[in-house]
Every structure is written in structure tokens, then in C-alpha cells.
Design a protein around this motif. Structure first.
Motif: not given
Length: 292
Positions: A215, A231, A259-260
Motif C-alpha cells: 500500500n 499488508e 511492515p512500513s
């Protein structure tokens, strides 16, 4: 028709039986109802649970000393409904009801207009979640009734996908994942006598336990300085993540294990992807996207 016959006819509803008196005659007084609801689909209705109040007015020779009341439906008198105030119950759903006034002082009886009793139309509740399922995992049941609010609801489902069924009473959707199960979308409707509410949900069926999406892309591109987020979309009951690795041109970027990820200027001209490794369901890598 003599005068006494006219007055006796007034004991029937004008809108359904051609008038309390002859259609060419003028009404002796008016009967109106307050508390009616404007239904967005059906217009003016008598809503279940909402107080109605009948009133008589515009008497040509002055108001009578007393007025008695009787509410009726198509079958006749409604038992116990002998006050100006009346609250339609669920048992009256789709009945046509109207009040009849019986004034004293020589006035004839006279009926108000009939109105259909309906439930309040259903409203939308929580948004329906998208459904992600593993292929060949059997028949899966999904509860969607939380997506709607209202009384006496029945449910239906519309979709071009095969293998979807819904229980009209409970809203429980059964999805067959075997055979030629497909990904796509479906529309669920909740209906009662007051109207219909609809919601869509997306269905994804995969041969893999999970996939990885990125994303934060802009038109399919990872822009330098932008923040991306990995995600995990599970097609089996959600598992545990062991590790996350961001990659440039397929090679692991040292230290980027969250995750980021904020796209570093040194990545310009490369392609980015992200690999997620689960504890019990193996690993998978996202699609690769160009950096600009």
C-alpha cells in the motif's frame, strides 16, 4: 339514497368503499391522522410502533360534545382500538388501517383515509468485510447480518459467481470454495415491508495461504520519499508472521524488516518488493514495483 342510509354507509372507509356518503355529496366533517411516516419507497405509511392520533374537525354546526373512535382494517373493527390514539403492532404489518369517528349531536359517523402499516425500512450497519478464502477449503459460512439494522428482515444475495447461497432468515452466507470457485463480488439485500437496503462485499479465493500487497503506491509506482506498507491478506485463518524483508531488484535491503518502508533515494531506478515469512504457512513475496 335517504339520509339514514348515507350515514350508515359512513361506517365504511371512504377510500375503499366509495365514500361515507354519496361521492357527489360533501363530507359532513373531516377526519385526519397525525403521526404518519413518509416512507422513502412507499410514501405515507402507518409505521409499526409509531403512535397515530386521529382527530375530527371542520364541523359545520360546531364541535360535538363527544366523539367515539374505532380503528378498522380490511376485515373490520380492530379489537380494543377504540381511542383516538392507536399504535400499529407487528401483527398489523401490511394491513390497511383507518379511524372512524362517531360524533354525538346528530353528526354521522365518518372515516379517515386508509394507510398501509409497514416496518421502518432497514438501514445499513457495519460495512461488510471483504472475504478471502483458500481454494478447496470446503464450504465456508460468513455472517453478514451485522451489516444491516431493522426488524423482520429477510435476506437475499445477487452475484454472477457460482457457489454462493444465503439463508433468507439469518443472513448466513455459504461460500463453496471447491471446484470452479471464483473471485469477484456479491450484493446482499435486507428487506422488510418498509423497503430494502443493500451492501456489497468482495470475494477472493486463492491457491496460496496468503498474499502480500503493498500500500502507498502512486499509480503503481514506489515514489522516492513516500511511505509504503506491506499488508498480508490471509486466505486461511490468520497466522503468525515470522519476518518481513523489503527487497530491491530481488535482493534484501539491509535493516528494512518492518511492515512500513520509506523509499530511499538510492532505490531510484530499481524495483521494490516485500517478502513475508509466516510461522506455519510458508513465505510469499509481493509483486515488484518500479521506483521513481
Amino acid at each position: 339514497m335517504n339520509q339514514s342510509t348515507r350515514f350508515e354507509a359512513g361506517r365504511f372507509h371512504a377510500g375503499r368503499f366509495s365514500g361515507n356518503i354519496a361521492e357527489t355529496d360533501q363530507a359532513p366533517f373531516s377526519v385526519s391522522i397525525s403521526g404518519l411516516t413518509i416512507n422513502p419507497t412507499h410514501g405515507t405509511t402507518a409505521e409499526i410502533g409509531v403512535h397515530l392520533v386521529a382527530s375530527a374537525h371542520s364541523f359545520p354546526n360546531g364541535a360535538p360534545a363527544t366523539i367515539a373512535w374505532q380503528w378498522r382494517n380490511d376485515e373490520g373493527d380492530i379489537p380494543g382500538a377504540t381511542e383516538a390514539t392507536f399504535v400499529p403492532s407487528a401483527q398489523a404489518d401490511l394491513d390497511n388501517i383507518y379511524p372512524v369517528a362517531f360524533p354525538s349531536d346528530g353528526y354521522p359517523s365518518w372515516a379517515g383515509a386508509a394507510h398501509t402499516v409497514r416496518y421502518a425500512p432497514p438501514t445499513l450497519g457495519a460495512s461488510l468485510d471483504d472475504v478471502n478464502l483458500m481454494a478447496d477449503s470446503g464450504d465456508i459460512e460468513i455472517a453478514i447480518d451485522g451489516g444491516f439494522a431493522g426488524d423482520n428482515l429477510s435476506y437475499s444475495l445477487a452475484s454472477e459467481l457460482s457457489g454462493l447461497q444465503i439463508n433468507a432468515n439469518t443472513g448466513l452466507v455459504t461460500i463453496a470454495t471447491n471446484g470452479d470457485a471464483q473471485s469477484g463480488s456479491a450484493t446482499v439485500s435486507a428487506t422488510n415491508s418498509g423497503g430494502t437496503a443493500t451492501q456489497d462485499f468482495a470475494l477472493a479465493i486463492s491457491d496460496e495461504p496468503f498474499i502480500v500487497k503493498i500500500n502507498g503506491l502512486q499509480n503503481g509506482t514506489a515514489v522516492v520519499g513516500s511511505s509504503l506498507a506491506a499488508e498480508v491478506v490471509w486466505f486461511v485463518p490468520q497466522g503468525e508472521i515470522d519476518r518481513i524483508r523489503w527487497r530491491s531488484n530481488g535482493k534484501v535491503i539491509p535493516g528494512e524488516w518492518d511492515p512500513s518502508y520509506t523509499v530511499d533515494p538510492t532505490m531510484a531506478g530499481t524495483v521494490l518488493s516485500c517478502t513475508v515469512t509466516s510461522v506455519n504457512n510458508g513465505a510469499n513475496t509481493s509483486e515488484a514495483y518500479p521506483v521513481s
